[in-house]
Scaffold this motif. Structure first.
Motif, PDB file in Angstrom:
ATOM      1  N   GLY A 363      18.202 -24.176  40.607  1.00 25.81           N
ATOM      2  CA  GLY A 363      19.194 -24.447  41.645  1.00 25.81           C
ATOM      3  C   GLY A 363      20.445 -23.608  41.435  1.00 25.81           C
ATOM      4  N   LYS A 364      21.110 -23.266  42.529  1.00 23.76           N
ATOM      5  CA  LYS A 364      22.268 -22.373  42.453  1.00 23.76           C
ATOM      6  C   LYS A 364      23.567 -23.094  42.837  1.00 23.76           C
ATOM      7  CE  LYS A 364      20.174 -18.402  41.482  1.00 23.76           C
ATOM      8  NZ  LYS A 364      20.082 -17.298  42.444  1.00 23.76           N
ATOM      9  N   ILE A 365      24.627 -22.670  42.172  1.00 27.85           N
ATOM     10  CA  ILE A 365      26.001 -23.041  42.533  1.00 27.85           C
ATOM     11  C   ILE A 365      26.723 -21.742  42.850  1.00 27.85           C
ATOM     12  CG2 ILE A 365      28.133 -24.174  41.805  1.00 27.85           C
ATOM     13  CD1 ILE A 365      26.487 -25.610  39.629  1.00 27.85           C
ATOM     14  N   TRP A 366      27.441 -21.725  43.968  1.00 27.11           N
ATOM     15  CA  TRP A 366      28.209 -20.541  44.358  1.00 27.11           C
ATOM     16  C   TRP A 366      29.684 -20.906  44.433  1.00 27.11           C
ATOM     17  CZ3 TRP A 366      25.882 -15.789  45.054  1.00 27.11           C
ATOM     18  CH2 TRP A 366      24.476 -15.789  45.113  1.00 27.11           C
ATOM     19  N   LEU A 367      30.510 -20.167  43.714  1.00 30.99           N
ATOM     20  CA  LEU A 367      31.949 -20.414  43.698  1.00 30.99           C
ATOM     21  C   LEU A 367      32.691 -19.270  44.367  1.00 30.99           C
ATOM     22  CD1 LEU A 367      32.518 -21.508  39.966  1.00 30.99           C
ATOM     23  CD2 LEU A 367      31.691 -22.900  41.867  1.00 30.99           C
ATOM     24  N   SER A 368      33.710 -19.612  45.130  1.00 32.81           N
ATOM     25  CA  SER A 368      34.674 -18.625  45.625  1.00 32.81           C
ATOM     26  C   SER A 368      35.982 -18.933  44.927  1.00 32.81           C
ATOM     27  CB  SER A 368      34.829 -18.733  47.147  1.00 32.81           C
ATOM     28  OG  SER A 368      35.799 -17.811  47.607  1.00 32.81           O
ATOM     29  N   GLU A 369      36.246 -18.220  43.853  1.00 34.24           N
ATOM     30  CA  GLU A 369      37.403 -18.480  42.994  1.00 34.24           C
ATOM     31  C   GLU A 369      37.889 -17.165  42.397  1.00 34.24           C
ATOM     32  OE1 GLU A 369      38.958 -21.347  42.176  1.00 34.24           O
ATOM     33  OE2 GLU A 369      37.585 -23.006  42.593  1.00 34.24           O
ATOM     34  N   VAL A 370      39.084 -17.195  41.872  1.00 35.55           N
ATOM     35  CA  VAL A 370      39.615 -16.043  41.144  1.00 35.55           C
ATOM     36  C   VAL A 370      38.879 -15.892  39.819  1.00 35.55           C
ATOM     37  CG1 VAL A 370      41.620 -15.232  39.818  1.00 35.55           C
ATOM     38  CG2 VAL A 370      41.921 -16.042  42.161  1.00 35.55           C
ATOM     39  N   VAL A 371      38.540 -14.655  39.470  1.00 39.22           N
ATOM     40  CA  VAL A 371      38.087 -14.316  38.118  1.00 39.22           C
ATOM     41  C   VAL A 371      39.090 -13.293  37.599  1.00 39.22           C
ATOM     42  CG1 VAL A 371      36.269 -13.329  36.691  1.00 39.22           C
ATOM     43  CG2 VAL A 371      35.666 -14.741  38.660  1.00 39.22           C
ATOM     44  N   LEU A 372      39.939 -13.738  36.704  1.00 39.76           N
ATOM     45  CA  LEU A 372      41.008 -12.869  36.213  1.00 39.76           C
ATOM     46  C   LEU A 372      40.428 -11.674  35.466  1.00 39.76           C
ATOM     47  CD1 LEU A 372      43.439 -15.599  34.828  1.00 39.76           C
ATOM     48  CD2 LEU A 372      43.748 -14.263  36.925  1.00 39.76           C
ATOM     49  N   PRO A 373      40.819 -10.452  35.842  1.00 36.05           N
ATOM     50  CA  PRO A 373      40.317  -9.267  35.128  1.00 36.05           C
ATOM     51  C   PRO A 373      41.090  -9.049  33.839  1.00 36.05           C
ATOM     52  CG  PRO A 373      41.835  -8.600  36.853  1.00 36.05           C
ATOM     53  CD  PRO A 373      41.716 -10.105  36.955  1.00 36.05           C
ATOM     54  N   ASN A 374      40.495  -8.283  32.938  1.00 38.46           N
ATOM     55  CA  ASN A 374      41.254  -7.843  31.768  1.00 38.46           C
ATOM     56  C   ASN A 374      42.415  -6.978  32.241  1.00 38.46           C
ATOM     57  OD1 ASN A 374      39.570  -9.096  29.904  1.00 38.46           O
ATOM     58  ND2 ASN A 374      38.267  -7.296  29.662  1.00 38.46           N
ATOM     59  N   LEU A 375      43.527  -7.059  31.541  1.00 39.48           N
ATOM     60  CA  LEU A 375      44.716  -6.308  31.929  1.00 39.48           C
ATOM     61  C   LEU A 375      44.628  -4.875  31.423  1.00 39.48           C
ATOM     62  CD1 LEU A 375      47.387  -9.000  31.051  1.00 39.48           C
ATOM     63  CD2 LEU A 375      46.576  -8.396  33.325  1.00 39.48           C
ATOM     64  N   ASN A 376      44.949  -3.935  32.299  1.00 35.81           N
ATOM     65  CA  ASN A 376      45.095  -2.547  31.868  1.00 35.81           C
ATOM     66  C   ASN A 376      46.141  -1.888  32.745  1.00 35.81           C
ATOM     67  OD1 ASN A 376      43.780  -1.035  34.183  1.00 35.81           O
ATOM     68  ND2 ASN A 376      42.061  -2.349  33.573  1.00 35.81           N
ATOM     69  N   GLU A 377      46.567  -0.700  32.354  1.00 35.01           N
ATOM     70  CA  GLU A 377      47.679  -0.039  33.039  1.00 35.01           C
ATOM     71  C   GLU A 377      47.385   0.246  34.517  1.00 35.01           C
ATOM     72  OE1 GLU A 377      50.736   0.596  31.956  1.00 35.01           O
ATOM     73  OE2 GLU A 377      50.258  -0.399  30.079  1.00 35.01           O
ATOM     74  N   MET A 378      46.110   0.245  34.899  1.00 34.35           N
ATOM     75  CA  MET A 378      45.751   0.600  36.262  1.00 34.35           C
ATOM     76  C   MET A 378      45.736  -0.593  37.208  1.00 34.35           C
ATOM     77  SD  MET A 378      45.540   3.751  35.848  1.00 34.35           S
ATOM     78  CE  MET A 378      45.002   4.196  37.494  1.00 34.35           C
ATOM     79  N   ASN A 379      45.825  -1.813  36.685  1.00 40.42           N
ATOM     80  CA  ASN A 379      45.716  -2.961  37.598  1.00 40.42           C
ATOM     81  C   ASN A 379      46.831  -3.995  37.444  1.00 40.42           C
ATOM     82  OD1 ASN A 379      45.155  -4.471  35.307  1.00 40.42           O
ATOM     83  ND2 ASN A 379      43.113  -5.110  35.927  1.00 40.42           N
ATOM     84  N   LEU A 380      47.924  -3.618  36.780  1.00 43.73           N
ATOM     85  CA  LEU A 380      48.970  -4.607  36.510  1.00 43.73           C
ATOM     86  C   LEU A 380      49.619  -5.129  37.795  1.00 43.73           C
ATOM     87  CD1 LEU A 380      50.723  -3.225  33.300  1.00 43.73           C
ATOM     88  CD2 LEU A 380      48.887  -4.907  33.503  1.00 43.73           C
ATOM     89  N   SER A 381      50.027  -4.230  38.680  1.00 40.90           N
ATOM     90  CA  SER A 381      50.663  -4.681  39.924  1.00 40.90           C
ATOM     91  C   SER A 381      49.706  -5.523  40.752  1.00 40.90           C
ATOM     92  CB  SER A 381      51.125  -3.478  40.748  1.00 40.90           C
ATOM     93  OG  SER A 381      52.153  -2.791  40.087  1.00 40.90           O
ATOM     94  N   LYS A 382      48.448  -5.118  40.775  1.00 41.46           N
ATOM     95  CA  LYS A 382      47.438  -5.842  41.545  1.00 41.46           C
ATOM     96  C   LYS A 382      47.215  -7.237  40.983  1.00 41.46           C
ATOM     97  CE  LYS A 382      43.077  -4.676  43.821  1.00 41.46           C
ATOM     98  NZ  LYS A 382      41.970  -3.711  43.861  1.00 41.46           N
ATOM     99  N   SER A 383      47.437  -7.392  39.682  1.00 43.14           N
ATOM    100  CA  SER A 383      47.182  -8.680  39.033  1.00 43.14           C
ATOM    101  C   SER A 383      48.365  -9.644  39.123  1.00 43.14           C
ATOM    102  CB  SER A 383      46.838  -8.457  37.548  1.00 43.14           C
ATOM    103  OG  SER A 383      45.645  -7.722  37.415  1.00 43.14           O
ATOM    104  N   GLN A 384      49.516  -9.168  39.588  1.00 45.48           N
ATOM    105  CA  GLN A 384      50.709 -10.017  39.588  1.00 45.48           C
ATOM    106  C   GLN A 384      50.512 -11.309  40.377  1.00 45.48           C
ATOM    107  OE1 GLN A 384      53.878  -7.470  40.954  1.00 45.48           O
ATOM    108  NE2 GLN A 384      53.989  -6.340  39.020  1.00 45.48           N
TER     109      GLN A 384
END
Length: 440
Positions: A363-384
């Motif tokens: 059986g499957k469960i499907w979630l629509s939720e945030v999955v926080l990415p690892n922080l790096n210099e290329m995604n800091l503003s996007k992660s704010q």
């Protein structure tokens, strides 16, 4: 007002002024404009270059605002600012910057938590939120951090005192500015100021002992506002507005489900905490091989729900409390959207355990939720925004946004047979789509 300049022209001005500053300052200590540890804390430039720097900063700001658009810009103002106030208050109150080595040496979140007498998960979330604004840097993802030039200044005694003054004396006053204007319109008396009102209220609460009295810790934010119709209406309206943001379009979730392939498509789905059934309706219309959808939510939520004519016989609503009841509706797939971030692992585990008895092998469960990415210099503003949301979840509900590891830990706490199959993040979406299987 002058006509808006093309954004390509703004970009050209930024490049031209950046090159001017680099060329004119190439032999000075600040020529790299670095924020690495050890860099000068202030960028002091010759007076002849001040106009260039001012126009550069102004143009960068204009370009950012226009690229974000009106709503995007407002959200980046309203959302992170109060979260940042909370982050900096924790940094100040637990003296976190002073407990990080004042050097290029790193320290683990675990050791830092022990030094500051704060739970490791909390110190990690606070610092990771700060990192998205380039305060501190993460050395090993989820494991260790170190100072950069910005964070190290927070350990300077005079600046630490300034931070405390802003957070503990001035910030509370801003929350009472409306009361001050209403109670004492036009008053010039210092005792009628918002800061004095905030001070008097805090003193009254402290003297009453209410600040430490929590009779029933299971009562949530929602319980606190439940009897105030105006606040409930405002909350629902605000949530409705947030879901109208392009990044929250339900189609991101619905279109990511691999159900065009009939062999993978469930015949019956259950949307737990599905409110008015927006997602269930979109799935039924977008995935014709889904024969039936059941929306479960609290009785006061689904009591007035109506089934659209085109979905009669395919869509049902039923009352259910995911914290206190076991799921009794059999299905091939279960859906949760924006549910778990409201809850700590303690309660998230309850929600999943109440579902497990209804699950069948595969059986499957499907979630629509945030999955926080690892922080790096290329995604800091996007992660704010996501990290700010995590701080809001912590302060508002003791809930949390989770990284993939955080989701894996939650599943393990609930039932070792629950396993993540895939995590997909549609381009432009705020949330990820998490596929979970029950390996009975």
């Amino acid at each position: 007002m002058a006509p808006a300049r093309p954004i390509s022209e703004l970009a050209s001005i930024i490049e031209r002024h950046s090159r001017t500053l680099e060329n004119e300052l190439k032999d000075s200590p600040i020529s790299k404009f670095s924020i690495e540890f050890g860099a000068p804390p202030q960028v002091e430039i010759p007076a002849v270059l001040e106009a260039t720097r001012s126009e550069l900063i102004e143009t960068i700001d204009e370009l950012r605002i226009r690229v974000l658009g009106p709503l995007g810009y407002l959200l980046t103002l309203m959302f992170p600012v109060p979260a940042l106030a909370g982050v900096f208050h924790v940094l100040y109150k637990f003296d976190i910057p002073s407990n990080v080595p004042i050097s290029k040496e790193s320290i683990s979140y675990k050791d830092l938590a022990e030094r500051c007498n704060i739970p490791e998960d909390d110190v990690r979330r606070i610092i990771q939120s700060a990192i998205t604004f380039r305060v501190f840097e993460e050395v090993e993802p989820e494991v260790s951090i170190r100072h950069n030039a910005i964070s190290s200044t927070l350990a300077i005694p005079h600046l630490k005192d300034m931070l405390g003054l802003v957070l503990e004396e001035q910030l509370p006053g801003t929350t009472k500015l409306t009361d001050s204007i209403k109670l004492f319109p036009g008053s010039g008396e210092p005792g009628h100021s918002a800061s004095v009102l905030a001070f008097r209220e805090a003193k009254a609460v402290k003297n009453s002992g209410l600040e430490k009295e929590v009779v029933d810790p299971s009562k949530s934010f929602f319980d606190c506002i439940a009897e105030d119709e105006e606040r409930v209406a405002r909350f629902r309206s605000a949530m409705g507005m947030s879901t109208k943001s392009l990044a929250f379009k339900s189609s991101f979730f619905v279109d990511s489900l691999p159900w065009a392939d009939k062999s993978q498509c469930p015949e019956t789905i259950v949307d737990i905490g599905g409110a008015g059934g927006e997602i269930a309706q979109a799935i039924l219309r977008g995935h014709r091989n889904v024969k039936k959808a059941i929306v479960l939510d609290l009785p006061e939520v689904v009591g007035d729900a109506k089934v659209p004519e085109d979905l009669e016989g395919k869509l049902e609503y039923a009352s259910y409390n995911f914290l206190t009841e076991t799921v009794s509706h059999p299905a091939d797939a279960y859906i949760f959207r924006h549910i778990f971030h409201d809850w700590s692992d303690q309660y998230g585990t309850k929600i999943l355990k109440n579902l497990v008895p209804a699950l069948k092998k595969g059986g499957k469960i499907w979630l629509s939720e945030v999955v926080l990415p690892n922080l790096n210099e290329m995604n800091l503003s996007k992660s704010q925004m996501q990290r700010a949301a995590d701080i809001f979840m912590k302060s508002g509900f003791n809930g949390k946004e989770r990284s993939r590891k955080g989701w894996e830990n939650l599943l393990a706490l609930a039932d070792e047979r629950l396993r993540i199959v895939s995590v997909t993040k549609p381009e432009g979406a705020h949330d990820s789509v998490i596929e979970i299987v029950f390996d009975a």
